[in-house]
Motif scaffolding. Structure first.
Motif, PDB file in Angstrom:
ATOM      1  N   ARG A  50      31.599  35.992  26.211  1.00  0.00           N
ATOM      2  CA  ARG A  50      31.917  35.041  27.267  1.00  0.00           C
ATOM      3  C   ARG A  50      31.053  35.218  28.515  1.00  0.00           C
ATOM      4  NH1 ARG A  50      38.359  35.917  27.168  1.00  0.00           N
ATOM      5  NH2 ARG A  50      37.566  38.039  26.795  1.00  0.00           N
ATOM      6  N   TRP A  94      34.717  39.806  32.185  1.00  0.00           N
ATOM      7  CA  TRP A  94      34.210  39.979  30.825  1.00  0.00           C
ATOM      8  C   TRP A  94      33.040  40.958  30.822  1.00  0.00           C
ATOM      9  CZ3 TRP A  94      33.488  34.179  31.524  1.00  0.00           C
ATOM     10  CH2 TRP A  94      34.717  33.515  31.414  1.00  0.00           C
ATOM     11  N   ASP A 125      31.007  41.345  25.510  1.00  0.00           N
ATOM     12  CA  ASP A 125      31.868  40.170  25.373  1.00  0.00           C
ATOM     13  C   ASP A 125      31.000  38.910  25.436  1.00  0.00           C
ATOM     14  OD1 ASP A 125      33.663  37.952  25.973  1.00  0.00           O
ATOM     15  OD2 ASP A 125      35.168  39.458  26.485  1.00  0.00           O
TER      16      ASP A 125
END
Length: 251
Positions: A171, A165, A169
């Motif tokens: 995450r 990621w 992103d």
């Protein structure tokens, strides 16, 4: 009486936040090429690298992991494309140059700490803050941090290659929060990219600081980042944390 904010975790970008290349990319490429009998202008290589890197990042984001590439192969391809754009089309002649550059950029000797990096990280640790890395770097980052004496400051290091990621992103930021067992409101991220670092961390509810350096500000940054979130240098971070946490200035 209102409760004072007390941060528990700081996550850090690395490249151009804590460390940078000792020499411009074009100079590094030209010097290594010269050692292998290839004469190419550093300026041409620097410009070609920018083109090659952007094209590779667009076609094969995050080191091409989802396309079956390794980060090493991804970088070797960037070097080959850089020399091709600079006028060297003999891939066989460039191959040993690419191998050497990959090794050189893995070495701490190719990098240098930004002013105030060591003192700022030490000061954060002395305040009881946990520190971690959240970086779009590749697998070489751990060894570079060890070689520069910075790895000891961090509880863990997350790279986009290891997690899959890339910032922004959410995450990768959420994974850092999960590993640290910290709520986003008690964490802050420090980095030099408005989109990847500043906005990326804010999107998951973290506080955020943007390393802006001494140069002129991008109009988007100037219009949307409060002054108290901007760091002209790393030495500005501890006072900025004091302001965020509502503490009197440290003398």
């Amino acid at each position: 009486m209102a409760h004072r904010l007390q941060l528990r975790l700081l996550t850090w970008d690395v490249k151009d936040t804590l460390l940078r290349l000792r020499h411009p990319v074009g100079e590094e490429y030209a010097s290594t090429a010269r050692a292998h009998g290839l004469e190419v202008e550093a300026l041409a290589l620097g410009q070609a690298f920018g083109q090659a890197y952007r094209a590779q990042s667009h076609s094969f984001p995050n080191y091409g992991l989802s396309h079956g590439l390794t980060s090493r192969q991804w970088w070797l391809d960037v070097v080959l494309q850089t020399f091709r754009l600079a006028g060297v089309r003999d891939a066989q002649a460039v191959a040993p140059v690419a191998d050497q550059l990959y090794k050189d950029f893995s070495s701490p000797c190719t990098w240098q700490l930004l002013e105030g990096a060591e003192a700022t990280l030490s000061g954060c640790r002395e305040r009881g803050l946990r520190l971690a890395v959240v970086s779009n770097f590749d697998r070489r980052l751990e060894d570079i941090l060890v070689g520069l004496g910075l790895r000891q400051h961090f509880d863990f290091v997350l790279t986009s290659e290891a997690t899959g990621w890339p910032k922004p992103d959410p995450r990768i930021f959420q994974e850092a929060l999960r590993l640290a067992h910290v709520e986003p409101a008690l964490a802050a991220h420090i980095g030099d990219s408005y989109h990847r670092d500043y906005k990326g961390a804010q999107a998951v509810g973290m506080h955020s600081f943007l390393v802006v350096g001494p140069g002129p500000l991008d109009p988007v940054v100037k219009d949307s980042v409060p002054q108290e979130h901007m760091l002209p240098s790393l030495s500005h971070l501890l006072p900025a944390l004091d302001r965020l946490e509502g503490l009197p200035p440290q003398l």
